[in-house]
Design an enzyme around this catalytic site. Sequence first.
Site, PDB file in Angstrom:
ATOM      1  N   CYS A   2      91.953 -33.514  62.076  1.00 26.96           N
ATOM      2  CA  CYS A   2      91.884 -33.602  63.523  1.00 26.96           C
ATOM      3  C   CYS A   2      92.246 -35.022  63.909  1.00 26.96           C
ATOM      4  O   CYS A   2      92.289 -35.916  63.071  1.00 26.96           O
ATOM      5  CB  CYS A   2      90.466 -33.313  63.990  1.00 26.96           C
ATOM      6  SG  CYS A   2      89.838 -31.749  63.357  1.00 26.96           S
ATOM      7  N   ARG A  27      98.230 -34.075  64.053  1.00 34.51           N
ATOM      8  CA  ARG A  27      97.103 -34.021  63.107  1.00 34.51           C
ATOM      9  C   ARG A  27      96.303 -32.724  63.240  1.00 34.51           C
ATOM     10  O   ARG A  27      95.485 -32.404  62.383  1.00 34.51           O
ATOM     11  CB  ARG A  27      96.165 -35.205  63.353  1.00 34.51           C
ATOM     12  CG  ARG A  27      96.813 -36.544  63.164  1.00 34.51           C
ATOM     13  CD  ARG A  27      95.806 -37.640  63.383  1.00 34.51           C
ATOM     14  NE  ARG A  27      94.847 -37.672  62.307  1.00 34.51           N
ATOM     15  CZ  ARG A  27      94.972 -38.376  61.189  1.00 34.51           C
ATOM     16  NH1 ARG A  27      96.032 -39.131  61.020  1.00 34.51           N
ATOM     17  NH2 ARG A  27      94.045 -38.338  60.263  1.00 34.51           N
ATOM     18  N   TRP A  73      91.954 -29.174  64.388  1.00 38.25           N
ATOM     19  CA  TRP A  73      92.467 -28.193  63.423  1.00 38.25           C
ATOM     20  C   TRP A  73      91.224 -27.508  62.884  1.00 38.25           C
ATOM     21  O   TRP A  73      90.419 -28.129  62.189  1.00 38.25           O
ATOM     22  CB  TRP A  73      93.239 -28.897  62.313  1.00 38.25           C
ATOM     23  CG  TRP A  73      93.909 -27.959  61.365  1.00 38.25           C
ATOM     24  CD1 TRP A  73      95.156 -27.414  61.499  1.00 38.25           C
ATOM     25  CD2 TRP A  73      93.384 -27.446  60.134  1.00 38.25           C
ATOM     26  NE1 TRP A  73      95.424 -26.594  60.431  1.00 38.25           N
ATOM     27  CE2 TRP A  73      94.365 -26.590  59.572  1.00 38.25           C
ATOM     28  CE3 TRP A  73      92.187 -27.610  59.445  1.00 38.25           C
ATOM     29  CZ2 TRP A  73      94.191 -25.924  58.375  1.00 38.25           C
ATOM     30  CZ3 TRP A  73      91.996 -26.938  58.237  1.00 38.25           C
ATOM     31  CH2 TRP A  73      93.005 -26.104  57.712  1.00 38.25           C
ATOM     32  N   ASN A  99      86.171 -35.807  62.811  1.00 41.19           N
ATOM     33  CA  ASN A  99      87.235 -35.368  61.912  1.00 41.19           C
ATOM     34  C   ASN A  99      86.635 -35.351  60.516  1.00 41.19           C
ATOM     35  O   ASN A  99      86.163 -36.387  60.037  1.00 41.19           O
ATOM     36  CB  ASN A  99      88.407 -36.366  61.999  1.00 41.19           C
ATOM     37  CG  ASN A  99      89.501 -36.068  60.991  1.00 41.19           C
ATOM     38  OD1 ASN A  99      89.621 -34.946  60.511  1.00 41.19           O
ATOM     39  ND2 ASN A  99      90.291 -37.084  60.679  1.00 41.19           N
ATOM     40  N   GLY A 100      86.615 -34.176  59.876  1.00 46.01           N
ATOM     41  CA  GLY A 100      86.024 -34.094  58.535  1.00 46.01           C
ATOM     42  C   GLY A 100      85.204 -32.817  58.421  1.00 46.01           C
ATOM     43  O   GLY A 100      85.327 -31.915  59.247  1.00 46.01           O
ATOM     44  N   GLU A 480     111.389 -26.831  47.419  1.00 41.62           N
ATOM     45  CA  GLU A 480     111.256 -27.534  48.686  1.00 41.62           C
ATOM     46  C   GLU A 480     111.953 -26.755  49.811  1.00 41.62           C
ATOM     47  O   GLU A 480     111.421 -26.658  50.928  1.00 41.62           O
ATOM     48  CB  GLU A 480     111.831 -28.952  48.512  1.00 41.62           C
ATOM     49  CG  GLU A 480     111.762 -29.851  49.712  1.00 41.62           C
ATOM     50  CD  GLU A 480     110.366 -30.113  50.247  1.00 41.62           C
ATOM     51  OE1 GLU A 480     109.366 -29.722  49.613  1.00 41.62           O
ATOM     52  OE2 GLU A 480     110.270 -30.687  51.343  1.00 41.62           O
ATOM     53  N   LYS A 484     110.001 -25.350  53.120  1.00 44.19           N
ATOM     54  CA  LYS A 484     110.402 -25.698  54.487  1.00 44.19           C
ATOM     55  C   LYS A 484     110.580 -24.445  55.336  1.00 44.19           C
ATOM     56  O   LYS A 484     110.132 -24.382  56.470  1.00 44.19           O
ATOM     57  CB  LYS A 484     111.725 -26.491  54.517  1.00 44.19           C
ATOM     58  CG  LYS A 484     111.718 -27.914  54.010  1.00 44.19           C
ATOM     59  CD  LYS A 484     110.995 -28.895  54.875  1.00 44.19           C
ATOM     60  CE  LYS A 484     109.560 -28.989  54.470  1.00 44.19           C
ATOM     61  NZ  LYS A 484     109.183 -29.987  53.495  1.00 44.19           N
ATOM     62  N   GLU A 487     107.294 -22.729  56.090  1.00 41.96           N
ATOM     63  CA  GLU A 487     106.446 -23.563  56.918  1.00 41.96           C
ATOM     64  C   GLU A 487     106.834 -23.518  58.397  1.00 41.96           C
ATOM     65  O   GLU A 487     105.966 -23.414  59.263  1.00 41.96           O
ATOM     66  CB  GLU A 487     106.601 -24.993  56.387  1.00 41.96           C
ATOM     67  CG  GLU A 487     105.480 -25.905  56.666  1.00 41.96           C
ATOM     68  CD  GLU A 487     105.696 -27.268  56.002  1.00 41.96           C
ATOM     69  OE1 GLU A 487     106.804 -27.553  55.510  1.00 41.96           O
ATOM     70  OE2 GLU A 487     104.748 -28.052  56.017  1.00 41.96           O
ATOM     71  N   HIS A 503     113.488 -12.690  35.238  1.00 40.95           N
ATOM     72  CA  HIS A 503     112.231 -12.257  34.612  1.00 40.95           C
ATOM     73  C   HIS A 503     111.262 -11.699  35.655  1.00 40.95           C
ATOM     74  O   HIS A 503     110.062 -11.653  35.421  1.00 40.95           O
ATOM     75  CB  HIS A 503     111.602 -13.423  33.850  1.00 40.95           C
ATOM     76  CG  HIS A 503     112.484 -13.914  32.740  1.00 40.95           C
ATOM     77  ND1 HIS A 503     112.645 -13.229  31.562  1.00 40.95           N
ATOM     78  CD2 HIS A 503     113.303 -14.991  32.656  1.00 40.95           C
ATOM     79  CE1 HIS A 503     113.504 -13.875  30.780  1.00 40.95           C
ATOM     80  NE2 HIS A 503     113.921 -14.948  31.442  1.00 40.95           N
ATOM     81  N   LYS A 602      99.399 -32.093  59.896  1.00 39.53           N
ATOM     82  CA  LYS A 602     100.181 -33.057  59.134  1.00 39.53           C
ATOM     83  C   LYS A 602      99.406 -33.641  57.967  1.00 39.53           C
ATOM     84  O   LYS A 602      99.936 -33.827  56.882  1.00 39.53           O
ATOM     85  CB  LYS A 602     100.656 -34.164  60.079  1.00 39.53           C
ATOM     86  CG  LYS A 602     101.551 -35.192  59.433  1.00 39.53           C
ATOM     87  CD  LYS A 602     102.889 -34.598  59.091  1.00 39.53           C
ATOM     88  CE  LYS A 602     103.823 -35.597  58.442  1.00 39.53           C
ATOM     89  NZ  LYS A 602     104.935 -34.900  57.773  1.00 39.53           N
TER      90      LYS A 602
HETATM   91  O1  M6R Z   1     100.542 -36.500  53.188  1.00 40.01           O
HETATM   92  P1  M6R Z   1     100.830 -35.826  51.865  1.00 40.01           P
HETATM   93  O2  M6R Z   1     102.167 -36.164  51.350  1.00 40.01           O
HETATM   94  O3  M6R Z   1      99.758 -36.048  50.851  1.00 40.01           O
HETATM   95  O4  M6R Z   1     100.829 -34.286  52.213  1.00 40.01           O
HETATM   96  C1  M6R Z   1     100.959 -33.329  51.217  1.00 40.01           C
HETATM   97  C2  M6R Z   1     101.274 -31.967  51.797  1.00 40.01           C
HETATM   98  O5  M6R Z   1     100.255 -31.544  52.639  1.00 40.01           O
HETATM   99  C3  M6R Z   1     102.589 -31.977  52.584  1.00 40.01           C
HETATM  100  O6  M6R Z   1     103.663 -32.415  51.815  1.00 40.01           O
HETATM  101  C4  M6R Z   1     102.921 -30.572  53.122  1.00 40.01           C
HETATM  102  O7  M6R Z   1     103.219 -29.711  52.067  1.00 40.01           O
HETATM  103  C5  M6R Z   1     104.078 -30.673  54.114  1.00 40.01           C
HETATM  104  N1  M6R Z   1     103.681 -30.113  55.370  1.00 40.01           N
HETATM  105  C6  M6R Z   1     105.306 -30.029  53.635  1.00 40.01           C
HETATM  106  O8  M6R Z   1     106.333 -30.086  54.565  1.00 40.01           O
END
Ligand code: M6R
Length: 607
Positions: A2, A27, A73, A99-100, A480, A484, A487, A503, A602
């Site tokens: 958050c 966040r 969040w 936050n936490g 990756e 993406k 996500e 496989h 994020k």
């Molecule tokens: O801040 P970080 O690099 O530790 O975050 C790790 C993951 O949460 C982050 O890479 C996440 O997978 C991204 N949203 C991917 O685009």
Amino acid sequence: MCGIIAYIGNEPALPRLMEGLRRMEYRGYDSAGVALLDSPSLWVRKDVGRVEALASRVKDGPTAVVGIAHTRWATHGGITERNAHPHTDQGTRIAVVHNGIVENMSSLKRMLAAEGVQFRSETDTEVIPHLIRRHYKGDPVQAVIDTVGMLRGTYGIAVLFADHPDVLVAARNGSPLVVGLGDGETIVASDPQAIIAHTRRVIYLQDREVVTITRDGANVCKLDGSEVGRQPELIDQDYELAELQGFPHFMLKEIHEQSESIERAIRGRLQLDEGNAKLGGLEMSPRDLRHIARIVNIGCGTSYHAGLVASMAIEDLARVPARSEIASEFRHRNPIIPPDALFFAISQSGETLDTLGAVQEVMIKGGHVMGVINVVGSTIARACGKGVYVYSGPEIAVASTKAFTSQVTALLVFTLMLARTRNLSLEEGQRVARALSAVPGRVREYLEAPGPIQKAAEIIAKARYVQFLGRGYSYPVALEGALKLKEIAYIPSEGYPAGEMKHGPIAMLEKGTPVVLVAPRGSQRDKAISNLKEVQARGAFTILVHSAGDDELADMADVSIAVPETEEFVSPLLTVLPLQLIAYEVAKLLDRDIDKPRNLAKSVTVE
Ligand code: M6R
């Protein structure tokens, strides 16, 4: 996950708080709320949805000069107005943003309920204002100290007291908080982005510290009440305030920033003539490097993928055993920590709780861990003490793009240093250094003419499932690309090593299923092309990412995207670009919320 902000000054607090929330919305963005001290009472408003929804609801709010705000969040309790922060005590004299996670919330709730407290939300946070009320005997700071002493788990909190118009209190344990010291105003926030438009003089709060803020400054103390006396520091001028600068989304802006961000990751670090590199933050001599027997890269999500690329390069160029670990798995399986291993904690935010947990596990077992971090001064960077900053600049889009290429670049610079202490000759070192230094130009060249991205995106946008394949260095790129797309476009997709596809995953293919194959020139190219043929034989619609000039491949797939040719070990820095762009364009076609995809945040500060 958050974002919290608190303001005390001489200006109206509400516009400052709303501006801070907008800057930190990445966040967490499922609900938002604000509390102002509208003497003699607290004025509290919350709304589900984005900060803008709250903004229209509070536009005629009081012109108070003290307040706190939050963008959420959800962890405990659904996305409802009741569960949104700030939470208050029963008399609405104390308001808290948090936050936490309060891990012992059940026992605390039981205790408070037995004392007559009636809870209004399903959150863990709500115990905090009730506990502060319970401890409050006229001293707001002592009440917060006594309260956080009872909490188990993580917190960054800011507390507003109706009875204390000239003071705000904040505290942290495991969730970041930075205090900005302005002229006649003080701001506390989860992220410097919410502060730097107003001041660059800051104090980073450490775990188990409490700060009392007034419009004239801040006073930090420990949980035993003893003063800390920390001096403010200046946030570097290079740290920019993230603005869209004409781009429709931060993600597109960040994709296009990659030639500069990669340049920053190598600037001042490569030694072209010596065929070597220097990473000052590691504080390691060649002799120290020589003693490293293995490397373990740890991270989550995209950062884990960057670690996979780096591990391959380390084995390939330095011939040092290297592997990558998913932080959430690693930390909970009682890992073996060899004393001669070097661990890298890779994280853009520097706040990811699982990665931090992995760092702590390595440290507890006497291991050697360093950070590969973007956010300067973040929790993991501080916990590690030494490491490499990747300097990609603020990354705001939830989907990570430029952080990935900067992490890979910084780790390749390290690989060169390590390899030079082993068997890499001067000439070979010069070749590696030249290949790395050429990357920013190649990235620029590609982004100026990215090829038929739109054509690929139009097909993928209609798909029910997409498969991404790659071999060797292109395998993490396939992972990756799939991450993406999932996500930000919400299309089921998976990344696989191309050779492993037969496989199992090949069963997913039917006529027209899009398969994205990453096959730049290099040792694995021919085998990858055999895999292309195999998926084509099953009727897949193929999208091929290949090296420019590899004419044989140009007509082999339904869509061919050429990226400038590079040495194999830097190829992920180029081949990932079309996959980032494809995900972006698909999400745009599907009208997704690109920078703030559903359910995500994020920085993931919960387990
Ligand atoms: O801040 P970080 O690099 O530790 O975050 C790790 C993951 O949460 C982050 O890479 C996440 O997978 C991204 N949203 C991917 O685009």
